[in-house]
Design a protein around this motif. Sequence first.
Motif, short mmCIF file in Angstrom:
data_model
loop_
_atom_site.label_atom_id
_atom_site.label_comp_id
_atom_site.label_asym_id
_atom_site.label_seq_id
_atom_site.Cartn_x
_atom_site.Cartn_y
_atom_site.Cartn_z
N VAL A 1 -4.92 -10.45 -7.29
CA VAL A 1 -4.60 -9.12 -6.73
C VAL A 1 -4.38 -8.12 -7.86
N ARG A 2 -3.80 -8.57 -8.97
CA ARG A 2 -3.64 -7.66 -10.12
C ARG A 2 -5.01 -7.17 -10.59
N GLN A 3 -5.98 -8.08 -10.60
CA GLN A 3 -7.35 -7.71 -11.01
C GLN A 3 -7.96 -6.71 -10.03
N LYS B 1 3.07 16.16 -12.19
CA LYS B 1 4.43 15.73 -12.58
C LYS B 1 4.39 14.50 -13.47
N GLY B 2 3.20 13.93 -13.68
CA GLY B 2 3.07 12.78 -14.56
C GLY B 2 3.23 11.43 -13.87
N VAL B 3 3.33 11.44 -12.54
CA VAL B 3 3.46 10.17 -11.82
C VAL B 3 2.09 9.50 -11.71
N TYR B 4 2.07 8.21 -11.96
CA TYR B 4 0.84 7.46 -11.73
C TYR B 4 0.78 7.14 -10.24
N GLU B 5 0.00 7.88 -9.49
CA GLU B 5 -0.18 7.56 -8.07
C GLU B 5 -1.31 6.55 -8.02
N ASN B 6 -0.93 5.28 -7.97
CA ASN B 6 -1.97 4.25 -8.13
C ASN B 6 -2.15 3.36 -6.91
N VAL B 7 -1.86 3.93 -5.74
CA VAL B 7 -2.31 3.39 -4.45
C VAL B 7 -1.67 2.08 -3.99
N ALA C 1 -5.58 -1.60 -13.78
CA ALA C 1 -4.49 -1.26 -14.71
C ALA C 1 -3.52 -0.26 -14.08
N THR C 2 -2.28 -0.30 -14.58
CA THR C 2 -1.22 0.58 -14.07
C THR C 2 -1.63 2.05 -14.14
N ASN C 3 -2.16 2.46 -15.28
CA ASN C 3 -2.61 3.84 -15.46
C ASN C 3 -3.98 4.01 -14.79
N ILE D 1 0.90 -1.15 0.00
CA ILE D 1 0.00 0.00 0.00
C ILE D 1 0.94 1.21 0.00
N LYS D 2 0.91 1.94 -1.10
CA LYS D 2 1.88 3.01 -1.33
C LYS D 2 1.54 4.25 -0.49
N PRO D 3 2.46 5.22 -0.41
CA PRO D 3 2.23 6.37 0.47
C PRO D 3 0.91 7.12 0.20
N ILE E 1 -9.17 -0.87 -7.39
CA ILE E 1 -8.58 0.04 -6.38
C ILE E 1 -7.94 1.24 -7.08
N ARG E 2 -7.16 0.97 -8.13
CA ARG E 2 -6.50 2.08 -8.83
C ARG E 2 -7.51 2.96 -9.56
N GLY E 3 -8.54 2.33 -10.13
CA GLY E 3 -9.57 3.10 -10.85
C GLY E 3 -10.35 3.99 -9.90
P1 IDP Z 1 2.55 -2.09 -12.27
O1 IDP Z 1 2.70 -1.38 -10.95
O2 IDP Z 1 1.12 -2.08 -12.73
O3 IDP Z 1 3.16 -3.47 -12.26
P2 IDP Z 1 4.89 -1.14 -13.70
O4 IDP Z 1 5.01 -1.01 -15.17
O5 IDP Z 1 5.64 -2.24 -13.03
O6 IDP Z 1 3.32 -1.22 -13.36
O7 IDP Z 1 5.32 0.26 -13.07
C1 IDP Z 1 5.59 0.41 -11.71
C2 IDP Z 1 4.99 1.72 -11.22
O8 IDP Z 1 5.56 2.81 -11.95
C3 IDP Z 1 3.49 1.87 -11.48
O9 IDP Z 1 2.68 1.23 -10.51
C4 IDP Z 1 3.31 3.38 -11.48
O10 IDP Z 1 3.29 3.90 -10.16
C5 IDP Z 1 4.59 3.83 -12.18
N1 IDP Z 1 4.41 3.97 -13.64
C6 IDP Z 1 4.38 2.96 -14.56
N2 IDP Z 1 4.23 3.44 -15.81
C7 IDP Z 1 4.17 4.79 -15.67
C8 IDP Z 1 4.04 5.85 -16.64
O11 IDP Z 1 3.94 5.64 -17.86
N3 IDP Z 1 4.03 7.12 -16.11
C9 IDP Z 1 4.14 7.39 -14.79
N4 IDP Z 1 4.27 6.43 -13.86
C10 IDP Z 1 4.29 5.13 -14.29
#
Ligand code: IDP
Length: 183
Positions: A96-98, A123-129, A102-104, A15-17, A113-115
Amino acid sequence: MAQENLPLEATLVLIKPDGLSKSLTGNILTRLSEAKMEIAAAKCLRVSRELAEKHYRDLKAKPFYEELIQYILGKYHSRKKVLALVCVGKGVIEKVRQLAGATNPEEADSVSIRGQYGRITTKGVYENVIHASSNAKEAEREIKLWFEPDEIIFDLYPTTQSEVKVKKRMWAPTQVAISQNQK
Ligand code: IDP
Ligand code: MG
């Protein structure tokens, strides 16, 4: 495939920050336990730069790499820590992946959870929890990176015995007020 036929697996969940800052721990743990997986290890920790770099070693060449490291170190959030879990169960890696989605976060299923809780920062970071291992090989590598054998209640992988002399902090024999000072 019927659940009983799936292989017994272990996966690393973080569980990320942002997840901790948004108080999503309870919600995520509920979802994990409802999906019939067992928590075999758990700890809350401040991530070191070294651990972050090892964890994300395959993404070093990506343009977002430095921001990703800052993100997992907690530099963008009030909670500068991560909750690391080892989950065990049949077909747990894909499950758990389901649940994570998706990453984005903008492309993730809206009930994942991410959705539901993720976002893309300015800054373009995917803050995906949440982090979830992507396959069995990665799960093994990541679990061994984040946990020592004795921190996990099951013997997941073979171990060896070795005698090491280490200097470690112990509790001092005094009673003092609780301090939240950072090391
Ligand atoms: P995953 O977490 O779904 O396995 P990975 O490709 O392993 O995805 O990437 C690790 C982490 O890096 C992602 O969870 C996300 O926080 C970040 N990330 C991945 N791709 C991007 C991107 O294209 N832009 C910004 N952050 C990204
Ligand atoms: Mg990954």
